[in-house]
Design a protein around this motif. Structure first.
Motif, PDB file in Angstrom:
ATOM      1  N   ALA A  25      24.894  39.558  44.759  1.00 29.90           N
ATOM      2  CA  ALA A  25      25.915  38.914  43.917  1.00 29.90           C
ATOM      3  C   ALA A  25      26.938  39.924  43.429  1.00 29.90           C
ATOM      4  CB  ALA A  25      25.241  38.234  42.734  1.00 29.90           C
ATOM      5  N   LEU A  26      26.418  41.109  43.080  1.00 29.10           N
ATOM      6  CA  LEU A  26      27.309  42.164  42.572  1.00 29.10           C
ATOM      7  C   LEU A  26      28.260  42.647  43.666  1.00 29.10           C
ATOM      8  CD1 LEU A  26      27.771  43.564  39.909  1.00 29.10           C
ATOM      9  CD2 LEU A  26      26.038  45.234  40.472  1.00 29.10           C
ATOM     10  N   LYS A  32      35.339  40.704  45.871  1.00 28.47           N
ATOM     11  CA  LYS A  32      36.400  39.812  45.376  1.00 28.47           C
ATOM     12  C   LYS A  32      37.413  40.608  44.549  1.00 28.47           C
ATOM     13  CE  LYS A  32      34.665  35.108  44.764  1.00 28.47           C
ATOM     14  NZ  LYS A  32      34.205  34.166  43.738  1.00 28.47           N
ATOM     15  N   LYS A  36      41.364  41.229  45.165  1.00 27.49           N
ATOM     16  CA  LYS A  36      42.361  40.951  44.125  1.00 27.49           C
ATOM     17  C   LYS A  36      43.241  42.170  43.893  1.00 27.49           C
ATOM     18  CE  LYS A  36      41.409  39.174  39.882  1.00 27.49           C
ATOM     19  NZ  LYS A  36      40.529  38.643  38.820  1.00 27.49           N
ATOM     20  N   VAL A  62      42.760  46.301  34.486  1.00 24.95           N
ATOM     21  CA  VAL A  62      41.584  45.486  34.126  1.00 24.95           C
ATOM     22  C   VAL A  62      40.611  45.460  35.312  1.00 24.95           C
ATOM     23  CG1 VAL A  62      40.781  43.132  33.600  1.00 24.95           C
ATOM     24  CG2 VAL A  62      42.769  44.059  32.412  1.00 24.95           C
ATOM     25  N   GLN A  66      36.806  46.787  35.536  1.00 21.81           N
ATOM     26  CA  GLN A  66      35.702  45.884  35.914  1.00 21.81           C
ATOM     27  C   GLN A  66      34.949  46.442  37.121  1.00 21.81           C
ATOM     28  OE1 GLN A  66      38.083  42.345  36.393  1.00 21.81           O
ATOM     29  NE2 GLN A  66      37.603  41.573  34.350  1.00 21.81           N
ATOM     30  N   LYS A  69      32.701  49.285  36.122  1.00 17.47           N
ATOM     31  CA  LYS A  69      31.441  48.825  35.534  1.00 17.47           C
ATOM     32  C   LYS A  69      30.506  48.265  36.610  1.00 17.47           C
ATOM     33  CE  LYS A  69      31.416  46.936  31.309  1.00 17.47           C
ATOM     34  NZ  LYS A  69      31.688  46.001  30.240  1.00 17.47           N
ATOM     35  N   GLY A  70      31.089  47.541  37.535  1.00 17.05           N
ATOM     36  CA  GLY A  70      30.310  46.923  38.610  1.00 17.05           C
ATOM     37  C   GLY A  70      29.664  47.973  39.498  1.00 17.05           C
TER      38      GLY A  70
ATOM     39  N   ASP B 507      32.826  27.542  42.706  1.00 16.26           N
ATOM     40  CA  ASP B 507      32.627  28.807  43.416  1.00 16.26           C
ATOM     41  C   ASP B 507      33.877  29.681  43.432  1.00 16.26           C
ATOM     42  OD1 ASP B 507      30.061  28.226  43.846  1.00 16.26           O
ATOM     43  OD2 ASP B 507      30.333  27.438  45.888  1.00 16.26           O
ATOM     44  N   ASP B 508      35.029  29.041  43.312  1.00 19.85           N
ATOM     45  CA  ASP B 508      36.283  29.813  43.376  1.00 19.85           C
ATOM     46  C   ASP B 508      36.815  30.226  42.010  1.00 19.85           C
ATOM     47  OD1 ASP B 508      36.132  29.437  46.077  1.00 19.85           O
ATOM     48  OD2 ASP B 508      37.372  27.610  46.043  1.00 19.85           O
ATOM     49  N   ARG B 509      36.134  29.819  40.965  1.00 20.86           N
ATOM     50  CA  ARG B 509      36.638  30.132  39.617  1.00 20.86           C
ATOM     51  C   ARG B 509      36.565  31.632  39.359  1.00 20.86           C
ATOM     52  NH1 ARG B 509      33.446  25.445  36.663  1.00 20.86           N
ATOM     53  NH2 ARG B 509      34.914  23.744  37.060  1.00 20.86           N
ATOM     54  N   ASP B 510      37.705  32.171  38.942  1.00 21.49           N
ATOM     55  CA  ASP B 510      37.747  33.608  38.659  1.00 21.49           C
ATOM     56  C   ASP B 510      37.687  33.813  37.147  1.00 21.49           C
ATOM     57  OD1 ASP B 510      38.144  36.276  38.607  1.00 21.49           O
ATOM     58  OD2 ASP B 510      40.238  36.221  39.257  1.00 21.49           O
ATOM     59  N   LEU B 512      36.596  36.263  35.542  1.00 22.50           N
ATOM     60  CA  LEU B 512      36.939  37.631  35.117  1.00 22.50           C
ATOM     61  C   LEU B 512      38.428  37.757  34.805  1.00 22.50           C
ATOM     62  CD1 LEU B 512      34.744  39.687  37.585  1.00 22.50           C
ATOM     63  CD2 LEU B 512      34.439  39.499  35.116  1.00 22.50           C
ATOM     64  N   SER B 513      39.229  36.823  35.356  1.00 21.57           N
ATOM     65  CA  SER B 513      40.673  36.886  35.088  1.00 21.57           C
ATOM     66  C   SER B 513      40.973  36.603  33.618  1.00 21.57           C
ATOM     67  CB  SER B 513      41.414  35.885  35.963  1.00 21.57           C
ATOM     68  OG  SER B 513      41.082  34.573  35.555  1.00 21.57           O
ATOM     69  N   ASP B 515      39.753  38.098  31.246  1.00 17.94           N
ATOM     70  CA  ASP B 515      39.889  39.402  30.575  1.00 17.94           C
ATOM     71  C   ASP B 515      41.342  39.861  30.547  1.00 17.94           C
ATOM     72  OD1 ASP B 515      37.272  39.626  29.908  1.00 17.94           O
ATOM     73  OD2 ASP B 515      36.706  40.889  31.615  1.00 17.94           O
ATOM     74  N   ASP B 516      42.135  39.402  31.540  1.00 14.88           N
ATOM     75  CA  ASP B 516      43.558  39.764  31.556  1.00 14.88           C
ATOM     76  C   ASP B 516      44.253  39.329  30.266  1.00 14.88           C
ATOM     77  OD1 ASP B 516      43.059  40.625  34.069  1.00 14.88           O
ATOM     78  OD2 ASP B 516      44.134  39.009  35.105  1.00 14.88           O
ATOM     79  N   ASP B 578      25.025  35.142  39.563  1.00 12.75           N
ATOM     80  CA  ASP B 578      26.475  35.220  39.353  1.00 12.75           C
ATOM     81  C   ASP B 578      26.812  35.312  37.864  1.00 12.75           C
ATOM     82  OD1 ASP B 578      26.947  35.200  42.023  1.00 12.75           O
ATOM     83  OD2 ASP B 578      27.418  33.054  42.150  1.00 12.75           O
ATOM     84  N   VAL B 581      26.150  38.813  36.812  1.00 10.83           N
ATOM     85  CA  VAL B 581      27.189  39.716  37.318  1.00 10.83           C
ATOM     86  C   VAL B 581      28.458  39.599  36.473  1.00 10.83           C
ATOM     87  CG1 VAL B 581      28.757  40.109  39.265  1.00 10.83           C
ATOM     88  CG2 VAL B 581      26.309  39.873  39.664  1.00 10.83           C
ATOM     89  N   LEU B 585      30.315  42.621  34.468  1.00 12.33           N
ATOM     90  CA  LEU B 585      31.695  43.051  34.739  1.00 12.33           C
ATOM     91  C   LEU B 585      32.669  42.768  33.598  1.00 12.33           C
ATOM     92  CD1 LEU B 585      32.109  41.988  38.487  1.00 12.33           C
ATOM     93  CD2 LEU B 585      31.315  44.143  37.581  1.00 12.33           C
ATOM     94  N   ALA B 586      32.327  41.802  32.756  1.00 12.73           N
ATOM     95  CA  ALA B 586      33.252  41.438  31.668  1.00 12.73           C
ATOM     96  C   ALA B 586      33.508  42.636  30.772  1.00 12.73           C
ATOM     97  CB  ALA B 586      32.665  40.297  30.870  1.00 12.73           C
TER      98      ALA B 586
END
Lengths: 83, 601
Positions: A25-26, A32, A36, A62, A66, A69-70, B507-510, B512-513, B515-516, B578, B581, B585-586
């Motif tokens: 998952a990581l 991803k 980006k 950002v 991230q 950290k990952g 599944d496509d939701r980001d 982490l964005s 945090d922007d 997920d 994860v 990452l947050a």
């Protein structure tokens, strides 16, 4: 072999901590983020205004944080595997 | 369709009326001033809710007989049953007294008003309340500008009374022309026909002159001049008693359902009393003769006998109606039901889901989004934007720049009916769900509870922000305008992003964005990036503006954090890995501070 080691060996064998799944998952999330990052870098090159450039720079920072950290978390999981 | 034309038609009719008749203009202005006085009175009494006036009113009206005495005494002092009924409507609308007490006061006022007939008949005395209007208004306005809540409330009460007096005065002035045309002698007639016709005339005259006192003066004058018979005079007094309720009805027009109930009670009471007096007119006349003879009133002193009649028929009316107050209250509650508030009730959560943890979690997630949708109404309006604008595809920056007019909306009401109620229902459900769910689900449930709390907190923070944004987005100072526009833009963008996340497949939701947005807020925080110091140092903004900005940045910081956390919790993927994860990452607040520092240097 002491008890703790036996328990660890058993946990690893059955993947009780879901390490493999977590790693997977990581890695997927990092991939991803990388995609980006590439996308933002391309957009940064084509950006016309300062505002846009600044916005993309912040987004990139950002993502960088991230990813940092990952990667650190992934490193720990791999270390766990190799111990 | 029809609604769109009603207002222009009313305006056109009024303009035509003003053009052809100065008297009509005066009457219409009188009605408007009167209604404005009612609103002011209500606002004033609201200031005393929970205070000394409430305690005093509660103490003096906690029993039916006390309300009755209160009505008698206050009307005797004020010499106007109309004014007492209007005040009672304001008390009732402000929630200071109950309907039963209000009806008691109205009944008392009907007895109290008979003292006026005695004064008019006995001494020809008439208190001209309109003379007090001007000084009252002057004192009122001074009080309204005071900081103390009580003084401000007193100011509004005084202003309300002043406007009421002034309104009645203008209505009377306007009706002067009609008064000239009322020649009672022309209608003098005997028998039951005369009784009914003169009752109607009495009603009409009182409606026109807005004062039963004025009608009584007219009756006494006509009686003394021999223009009408004694029986006709009695009928006129009955009519005046019914006509006087028009003031209460006018007052109830701007009042809530409680005020309308009371005005209806007043009308019912006075019409019933009038009907009793008409039916038993001969018995009443006999009773007047008996009482007059006992108190030493001469047999031919019809003016004082009229006062005796006025008192007797009102006392009889009260005696007849008093036992039926409870029934009257029930009837009025049916006639004017309490308007149902449009409250938001839960759509998804249901006790039936207790046995299905996954379903339960999903229902709470959906309900949280329902709560969020309701909150967005407050948040968007708090930014002075419409939701459709925020959710449109148009560029937000120019939209915000062009949207400078203040959107009129009742934030407190929307909060109370659409957010608070729903939040309460969700909390209640969650408390019970926690007991029913297996421990594995408690973390998710806890997260969703936090999300709901964050939504509610955000509406509260926006409520604080809204006052300043309304003020400064219209300011002539371009620097403060720019800062507030920037803040509006940040929140609007976040709302739009949350909406996009909702429309994106899981599944496509980001996530982490999100945090922007936090990062963007940190980076543009003018308190920490030095812009605020520049603005103050160069005198671009005042100290007051700086204080508002600092406070509002704090509020919006919380909004950004709360809403992003909410979105993370609600849109979280179902996969445990997920989720973990995303948590790893947050970025934390420290991470964001660090990046902000790096990008600044």
């Amino acid at each position: 072999m002491n008890t703790r080691a036996i328990l660890k060996a058993l946990a690893d064998a059955f993947d009780l901590e879901n390490t493999t799944k977590r790693k997977k998952a990581l890695k997927k999330a990092l991939k991803k983020l990388k995609a980006k990052k590439v996308d933002y870098l391309e957009r940064l090159e084509q950006a016309d205004t300062d505002d846009e450039r600044q916005e993309l720079t912040v987004k990139l920072s950002v993502i960088k944080a991230q990813r940092k950290k990952g990667l650190a978390a992934l490193g720990k999981l791999i270390d766990k595997d190799t111990v | 369709m029809l609604h769109r034309f009603i207002l222009p038609i009313i305006f056109a009719l009024l303009i035509y009326g003003f053009w052809i008749s100065p008297d009509f203009k005066e009457i219409a202005a009188g009605v408007s001033i009167f209604l404005f006085g009612m609103l002011s009175l209500e606002q004033g009494f609201r200031a005393f809710t929970g205070g000394a006036l409430e305690k005093m009113l509660k103490k003096t009206t906690d029993k039916q007989w006390k309300s009755l005495v209160f009505g008698i005494v206050s009307t005797t002092i004020m010499q106007s049953s109309s004014l007492v009924s209007v005040l009672t409507i304001s008390f009732l609308s402000a929630g200071l007294i109950w309907l039963n007490s209000g009806i008691g006061i109205i009944l008392g006022a009907n007895i109290g008003t008979t003292t006026g007939a005695w004064l008019v008949a006995g001494f020809g005395l008439k208190v001209k309340i309109s003379a007090y209007a001007m000084p009252m208004l002057v004192f009122a306005i001074i009080l309204v500008f005071q900081k103390s809540k009580n003084l401000k409330g007193m100011g509004y009460v005084l202003a309300g009374l002043g406007f009421l007096f002034l309104g009645i005065h203008h209505m009377k002035e306007g009706f002067e022309a009609f008064k000239e045309t009322i020649d009672l002698a022309a209608y003098a007639m005997p028998g039951i026909g005369g009784l009914i016709v003169f009752t109607l005339i009495g009603m009409f005259a009182t409606v026109v002159m807005q004062s039963s006192h004025a009608t009584l003066v007219l009756i006494i004058t006509a009686l003394a001049a021999g223009q009408i018979t004694y029986e006709n005079a009695l009928a006129l007094a009955i009519g005046a008693n019914i006509g006087t309720t028009i003031t209460a009805i006018l007052g109830a027009m701007s009042a809530n359902y409680q005020g309308k109930r009371l005005a209806a009670a007043h009308l019912i009471f006075n019409v019933t009393t009038g009907a009793i007096a008409i039916v038993f007119i001969n018995q009443m006349i006999f009773a007047v003769d008996v009482v007059s003879a006992n108190v030493g009133i001469a047999d031919d002193d019809y003016t004082l006998k009229l006062a005796v009649f006025h008192t007797i028929f009102n006392v009889v009316g009260v005696a007849v109606m008093y036992p039926f107050i409870e029934r009257l209250v029930l009837f009025l509650q049916k006639l004017f039901p309490k308007p149902a508030k449009k409250t938001a009730s839960p759509r998804y959560i249901n006790d039936a889901a207790f046995d299905f943890p996954e379903t339960l979690l999903e229902s709470v997630r959906s309900e949280t989004l329902h709560l969020y949708d309701n909150a967005v109404e407050i948040i968007a309006h708090g930014l002075n934007l419409h939701r459709r604008t925020v959710y449109s595809e148009a560029k937000l920056k120019p939209l915000i720049k062009n949207q400078r007019s203040v959107i009129d909306f009742n934030l407190d009401e929307i909060y109370a009916t659409k957010v608070k109620m729903l939040y309460g229902a969700i909390l209640d459900f969650l408390a019970r769900a926690q007991m029913a769910l297996p421990p594995d689900f408690s973390d998710d449930l806890y997260e969703l509870r936090g999300a709901c709390h964050g939504i509610v907190r955000s509406t509260k923070e926006i409520a604080q922000f809204e006052e300043n944004v309304s003020l400064y987005m219209q300011s002539d100072n371009k620097y403060i305008r720019k800062e507030y526009d920037a803040m509006r833009l940040q929140i609007a963008r976040l709302l739009r992003q949350i909406e996009r996340l909702r429309d994106t497949p899981e599944d496509d939701r980001d996530l982490l964005s999100l945090d922007d947005f936090r990062m963007d807020f940190e980076r543009k925080n003018i308190v920490t990036n030095g812009t605020m110091d520049d603005l103050i140092r160069n005198n671009y903004i005042t100290a007051n503006m700086a204080t508002s900005l600092m406070n509002d940045i704090g509020f919006l910081h919380n909004v950004v954090w709360n809403l992003t956390s909410m979105a993370k919790a609600v849109f979280a993927t179902r996969s445990q890995e997920d989720q973990e994860v995303n948590e790893i990452l947050a970025l934390t607040e420290d991470d964001l501070d660090e990046i902000a520092e790096d990008t600044a240097t």
